[in-house]
Scaffold this motif. Structure first.
Motif, PDB file in Angstrom:
ATOM      1  N   GLN A  39       0.783  -1.232   0.000  1.00 55.70           N
ATOM      2  CA  GLN A  39       0.000   0.000   0.000  1.00 55.70           C
ATOM      3  C   GLN A  39       0.822   1.293   0.000  1.00 55.70           C
ATOM      4  OE1 GLN A  39      -2.852   0.809  -0.802  1.00 55.70           O
ATOM      5  NE2 GLN A  39      -3.521   2.626   0.304  1.00 55.70           N
ATOM      6  N   PRO A  40       1.885   1.439   0.779  1.00 52.94           N
ATOM      7  CA  PRO A  40       2.598   2.726   0.762  1.00 52.94           C
ATOM      8  C   PRO A  40       3.111   3.114  -0.632  1.00 52.94           C
ATOM      9  CG  PRO A  40       3.266   1.453   2.667  1.00 52.94           C
ATOM     10  CD  PRO A  40       2.433   0.533   1.809  1.00 52.94           C
ATOM     11  N   GLY A  41       3.729   2.195  -1.331  1.00 56.15           N
ATOM     12  CA  GLY A  41       4.205   2.492  -2.680  1.00 56.15           C
ATOM     13  C   GLY A  41       3.066   2.691  -3.656  1.00 56.15           C
ATOM     14  N   LEU A  42       2.021   1.889  -3.509  1.00 59.85           N
ATOM     15  CA  LEU A  42       0.882   1.975  -4.416  1.00 59.85           C
ATOM     16  C   LEU A  42       0.156   3.309  -4.259  1.00 59.85           C
ATOM     17  CD1 LEU A  42      -0.458   0.092  -6.535  1.00 59.85           C
ATOM     18  CD2 LEU A  42      -2.122  -0.479  -4.767  1.00 59.85           C
ATOM     19  N   ILE A  43      -0.055   3.743  -3.022  1.00 61.05           N
ATOM     20  CA  ILE A  43      -0.759   5.004  -2.808  1.00 61.05           C
ATOM     21  C   ILE A  43       0.091   6.175  -3.311  1.00 61.05           C
ATOM     22  CG2 ILE A  43      -0.015   5.508  -0.431  1.00 61.05           C
ATOM     23  CD1 ILE A  43      -3.570   5.967  -1.744  1.00 61.05           C
ATOM     24  N   GLY A  44       1.411   6.080  -3.180  1.00 64.97           N
ATOM     25  CA  GLY A  44       2.275   7.128  -3.728  1.00 64.97           C
ATOM     26  C   GLY A  44       2.171   7.194  -5.243  1.00 64.97           C
ATOM     27  N   TYR A  45       2.126   6.040  -5.877  1.00 61.34           N
ATOM     28  CA  TYR A  45       1.988   5.986  -7.335  1.00 61.34           C
ATOM     29  C   TYR A  45       0.658   6.584  -7.765  1.00 61.34           C
ATOM     30  CZ  TYR A  45       1.309   3.908 -11.972  1.00 61.34           C
ATOM     31  OH  TYR A  45       1.055   3.707 -13.305  1.00 61.34           O
ATOM     32  N   VAL A  46      -0.424   6.169  -7.119  1.00 61.61           N
ATOM     33  CA  VAL A  46      -1.754   6.658  -7.481  1.00 61.61           C
ATOM     34  C   VAL A  46      -1.865   8.159  -7.204  1.00 61.61           C
ATOM     35  CG1 VAL A  46      -4.225   6.457  -6.996  1.00 61.61           C
ATOM     36  CG2 VAL A  46      -2.827   4.402  -7.183  1.00 61.61           C
ATOM     37  N   ARG A  47      -1.304   8.614  -6.099  1.00 61.92           N
ATOM     38  CA  ARG A  47      -1.347  10.048  -5.791  1.00 61.92           C
ATOM     39  C   ARG A  47      -0.626  10.843  -6.881  1.00 61.92           C
ATOM     40  NH1 ARG A  47      -0.664  10.071  -0.524  1.00 61.92           N
ATOM     41  NH2 ARG A  47      -2.875  10.390  -0.197  1.00 61.92           N
ATOM     42  N   GLY A  48       0.429  10.289  -7.414  1.00 58.36           N
ATOM     43  CA  GLY A  48       1.129  10.954  -8.506  1.00 58.36           C
ATOM     44  C   GLY A  48       0.288  11.043  -9.776  1.00 58.36           C
ATOM     45  N   LEU A  49      -0.683  10.142  -9.927  1.00 58.19           N
ATOM     46  CA  LEU A  49      -1.551  10.144 -11.107  1.00 58.19           C
ATOM     47  C   LEU A  49      -2.809  10.978 -10.921  1.00 58.19           C
ATOM     48  CD1 LEU A  49      -1.389   6.348 -12.079  1.00 58.19           C
ATOM     49  CD2 LEU A  49      -0.121   8.241 -13.102  1.00 58.19           C
ATOM     50  N   VAL A  50      -3.446  10.887  -9.734  1.00 54.17           N
ATOM     51  CA  VAL A  50      -4.754  11.524  -9.556  1.00 54.17           C
ATOM     52  C   VAL A  50      -4.802  12.549  -8.428  1.00 54.17           C
ATOM     53  CG1 VAL A  50      -5.982   9.544 -10.521  1.00 54.17           C
ATOM     54  CG2 VAL A  50      -5.701   9.734  -8.034  1.00 54.17           C
ATOM     55  N   GLY A  51      -3.704  12.774  -7.745  1.00 47.05           N
ATOM     56  CA  GLY A  51      -3.682  13.792  -6.690  1.00 47.05           C
ATOM     57  C   GLY A  51      -4.501  13.404  -5.477  1.00 47.05           C
ATOM     58  N   ASP A  52      -5.344  14.336  -5.038  1.00 49.29           N
ATOM     59  CA  ASP A  52      -6.089  14.174  -3.788  1.00 49.29           C
ATOM     60  C   ASP A  52      -7.094  13.033  -3.793  1.00 49.29           C
ATOM     61  OD1 ASP A  52      -4.706  16.300  -2.707  1.00 49.29           O
ATOM     62  OD2 ASP A  52      -6.275  17.772  -3.161  1.00 49.29           O
ATOM     63  N   ASP A  53      -7.438  12.512  -4.939  1.00 47.07           N
ATOM     64  CA  ASP A  53      -8.404  11.411  -5.017  1.00 47.07           C
ATOM     65  C   ASP A  53      -7.741  10.044  -4.885  1.00 47.07           C
ATOM     66  OD1 ASP A  53     -10.455  13.235  -5.371  1.00 47.07           O
ATOM     67  OD2 ASP A  53     -10.324  13.175  -7.553  1.00 47.07           O
ATOM     68  N   ALA A  54      -6.474  10.038  -4.519  1.00 48.15           N
ATOM     69  CA  ALA A  54      -5.704   8.789  -4.484  1.00 48.15           C
ATOM     70  C   ALA A  54      -6.299   7.747  -3.545  1.00 48.15           C
ATOM     71  CB  ALA A  54      -4.252   9.075  -4.093  1.00 48.15           C
ATOM     72  N   GLU A  55      -6.758   8.156  -2.376  1.00 47.74           N
ATOM     73  CA  GLU A  55      -7.293   7.183  -1.415  1.00 47.74           C
ATOM     74  C   GLU A  55      -8.495   6.441  -2.005  1.00 47.74           C
ATOM     75  OE1 GLU A  55      -6.123   6.339   1.586  1.00 47.74           O
ATOM     76  OE2 GLU A  55      -4.514   7.817   1.682  1.00 47.74           O
ATOM     77  N   ASP A  56      -9.397   7.184  -2.652  1.00 44.57           N
ATOM     78  CA  ASP A  56     -10.586   6.558  -3.246  1.00 44.57           C
ATOM     79  C   ASP A  56     -10.208   5.620  -4.389  1.00 44.57           C
ATOM     80  OD1 ASP A  56     -12.235   7.938  -1.505  1.00 44.57           O
ATOM     81  OD2 ASP A  56     -12.599   9.575  -2.921  1.00 44.57           O
TER      82      ASP A  56
END
Length: 198
Positions: A30-47
């Protein structure tokens, strides 16, 4: 990544119904995955990451591979969910930014240290986000998620050499930006250019 053997074993146990093993796999990825997703979608990364984990849990029985393969597989799923999310936003932009965050109970960690870590992570992701998209995704997959060139290439649907080149250029661009920022802040010394690993 040093934990790939542990991750592979946890995934195998999770495929046989071990919920604790799935929690271990989640904790490792999860830590690496959420960083990757945050880099793609910003604040919507958690969802977006939550949607990805629902799909990961649903399809876990179909996964075949080791720990490194699982990280690549989860990154591919997360990328697809992120691109779907961006397409939806393009068709139907948000009309309100009034989203209330869920209150979290204070944890056992040092709040000041957690805030500083979040700020430095946010700053790093903002810097990566300023790169051309191809370079940003390559850096996120190689550095944040920790995939090798071959696995990152599979996620992006590109040749490994192209991904390594994009990651190298992205890291070089980040080093140059950090060096300029350091010079602007009055620091001296040359910034080292991170080398891309094979």
């Amino acid at each position: 990544m040093g934990y790939d053997a542990e991750l592979g074993a946890a995934v195998e146990r999770a495929q046989h119904g071990d919920e604790d093993a799935f929690a271990t796999a989640y904790r490792l990825v999860q830590p690496g995955l959420i960083g990757y997703v945050r880099g793609l979608v910003g604040d919507d990364a958690e969802d977006v990451a939550a949607d990805a984990w629902l799909e990961i849990a649903r399809d876990l029985g179909r996964f075949r591979g080791d720990g490194a393969g699982f990280r690549g597989w989860t990154a591919t799923i997360a990328r697809h969910r992120a691109l779907d999310h961006l397409r939806r936003l393009k068709r139907r932009p948000r009309t309100s930014l009034l989203e209330q965050d869920v209150l979290e109970l204070p944890g056992g960690q040092d709040t000041a240290a957690a805030a500083l870590e979040a700020l430095s992570t946010e700053h790093a992701l903002r810097l990566i986000g300023s790169l051309p998209r191809e370079q940003a995704e390559a850096v996120l997959l190689r550095v944040v998620v920790g995939l090798d060139g071959q696995a990152a290439a599979q996620v992006l649907g590109k040749r490994p050499g192209a991904v390594r080149t994009a990651a190298h250029r992205g890291l070089k661009g980040l080093a140059e930006r950090l060096a300029r920022a350091g010079e602007g802040a009055g620091t001296s010394g040359a910034a080292r250019t991170p080398r891309d690993e094979t």
